[in-house]
Enzyme design. Structure first.
Site, short mmCIF file in Angstrom:
data_model
loop_
_atom_site.label_atom_id
_atom_site.label_comp_id
_atom_site.label_asym_id
_atom_site.label_seq_id
_atom_site.Cartn_x
_atom_site.Cartn_y
_atom_site.Cartn_z
N ARG A 65 11.51 -1.20 11.22
CA ARG A 65 9.71 -1.61 11.13
C ARG A 65 9.86 -2.02 12.84
NH1 ARG A 65 4.42 -0.43 8.39
NH2 ARG A 65 3.48 -1.61 9.62
N ARG A 122 -1.09 -8.62 13.42
CA ARG A 122 -1.22 -7.75 12.66
C ARG A 122 -1.82 -8.60 11.46
NH1 ARG A 122 4.36 -5.58 11.23
NH2 ARG A 122 3.32 -4.31 9.28
N ARG A 140 12.30 -6.89 5.25
CA ARG A 140 11.79 -5.27 4.89
C ARG A 140 12.68 -4.21 5.55
NH1 ARG A 140 5.94 -3.27 4.15
NH2 ARG A 140 6.06 -3.15 6.89
N LYS A 179 0.79 -0.99 0.57
CA LYS A 179 -0.24 0.00 -0.30
C LYS A 179 0.98 1.21 0.32
CE LYS A 179 -2.31 -1.20 3.53
NZ LYS A 179 -1.74 -2.26 4.52
N ARG A 219 -9.42 0.60 8.77
CA ARG A 219 -9.13 -0.26 9.28
C ARG A 219 -10.48 -1.14 9.92
NH1 ARG A 219 -3.72 0.27 9.37
NH2 ARG A 219 -2.18 -1.85 9.56
P1 AMP Z 1 0.59 0.67 9.24
O1 AMP Z 1 2.06 1.23 8.92
O2 AMP Z 1 -0.81 0.61 8.52
O3 AMP Z 1 1.00 -1.03 9.22
O4 AMP Z 1 0.15 0.45 10.87
C1 AMP Z 1 1.10 0.47 11.79
C2 AMP Z 1 0.76 0.19 13.36
O5 AMP Z 1 -0.16 1.02 13.58
C3 AMP Z 1 -1.16 -0.91 13.07
O6 AMP Z 1 -0.15 -2.49 13.38
C4 AMP Z 1 -1.76 -1.10 14.34
O7 AMP Z 1 -0.85 -0.64 15.79
C5 AMP Z 1 -1.55 1.24 14.25
N1 AMP Z 1 -2.95 1.92 12.93
C6 AMP Z 1 -2.36 2.42 11.82
N2 AMP Z 1 -3.34 2.76 11.48
C7 AMP Z 1 -4.74 1.84 12.39
C8 AMP Z 1 -6.37 2.28 11.91
N3 AMP Z 1 -6.64 2.82 11.23
N4 AMP Z 1 -6.75 1.29 13.33
C9 AMP Z 1 -5.73 0.74 14.32
N5 AMP Z 1 -4.61 1.08 14.16
C10 AMP Z 1 -3.87 1.29 13.30
#
Ligand code: AMP
Length: 214
Positions: free
Chosen positions: A161, A172, A126, A13, A87
């Site tokens: 990360r 996740r 990554r 994404k 989400r």
């Molecule tokens: P991402 O970078 O999108 O993979 O997000 C990393 C982490 O941030 C996720 O595993 C969640 O802990 C938190 N997070 C990001 N976006 C959301 C969302 N829309 N709702 C809830 N938690 C989120």
């Protein structure tokens, strides 16, 4: 055009959003990036979510909806790309209301489909250039030997990360299937869903997305 990129962690994404930003002047709204920023700068909210993020669980709807609300009032250039948001169904409903109250529309939802084995391989290998967001992979696109990012040229800004490990990834993925994947049906029913194969090369996925946005 305002769109959502929907898909599990590691589906690509962020990579595809960056391409849309560069080629179409769109504005990427990544709640993951916003939360990492809050965590790194040690704000009260950042400290609150740090543990939740490290474990790979979702932070509360209230927090992420608040973050998105602030950004929606800003300029959306060639359109917003929602990356990693919504989400949950609650977040999807909140987004619909917020867009309506800003007089904006949500035009398309792109589901990036990838199988789990590929995700584990991608995520555990990554790293990202924190100068520009370019993504590298130990096997398929290793960090250059001279330590310079191939995209921005900055040196040694590569980071991994904290939640890109097998344990957090399991949580996740579970969160994706339990809480986020119902959105596929939700947007399909609203006739807004386009599906692309996220397993192709970056260029192949880019053209599939371009096709789905026509
Ligand atoms: P991402 O970078 O999108 O993979 O997000 C990393 C982490 O941030 C996720 O595993 C969640 O802990 C938190 N997070 C990001 N976006 C959301 C969302 N829309 N709702 C809830 N938690 C989120």
């Amino acid at each position: 055009m305002n769109i959502i990129l929907l898909g599990p962690p590691g589906a690509g994404k962020g990579t595809q959003a960056r391409h849309l930003v560069e080629t179409r002047g769109m504005v990427q709204l990544s709640t993951g990036d916003m939360l990492r920023e809050a965590k790194d700068s040690g704000t009260e909210m950042g400290n609150l979510v740090a543990g939740v993020m490290a474990r790979g669980e979702l932070v509360t709807d209230e927090i992420v909806i608040g973050l998105i609300k602030e950004k929606l009032q800003g300029d959306n250039g060639g359109g917003f790309i929602f990356d990693g948001f919504p989400r949950t169904l609650e977040q999807a409903d909140a987004l619909a209301k917020l867009m309506a109250s800003e007089g904006k529309t949500l035009d398309r939802v792109i589901e990036m489909r990838v199988d789990d084995a590929a995700l584990v391989e991608r995520i555990t290998a990554r790293s990202t250039c924190s100068g520009c967001g370019e993504v590298y992979n130990d096997k398929t696109k290793p960090i250059p030997a001279d330590g310079k990012c191939t995209n921005c040229g900055k040196e040694n800004l590569f980071t991994r990360r904290a939640d890109d490990n097998e344990e957090s990834l399991k949580t996740r993925l579970m969160a994706y299937y339990k809480q986020t994947s119902p959105l596929i049906g939700y947007y399909y029913a609203k006739d807004m869903l386009g599906v692309v194969n996220g397993l192709g090369t970056i260029n192949a996925v880019q053209s599939e997305i371009a096709g789905a946005l026509k």
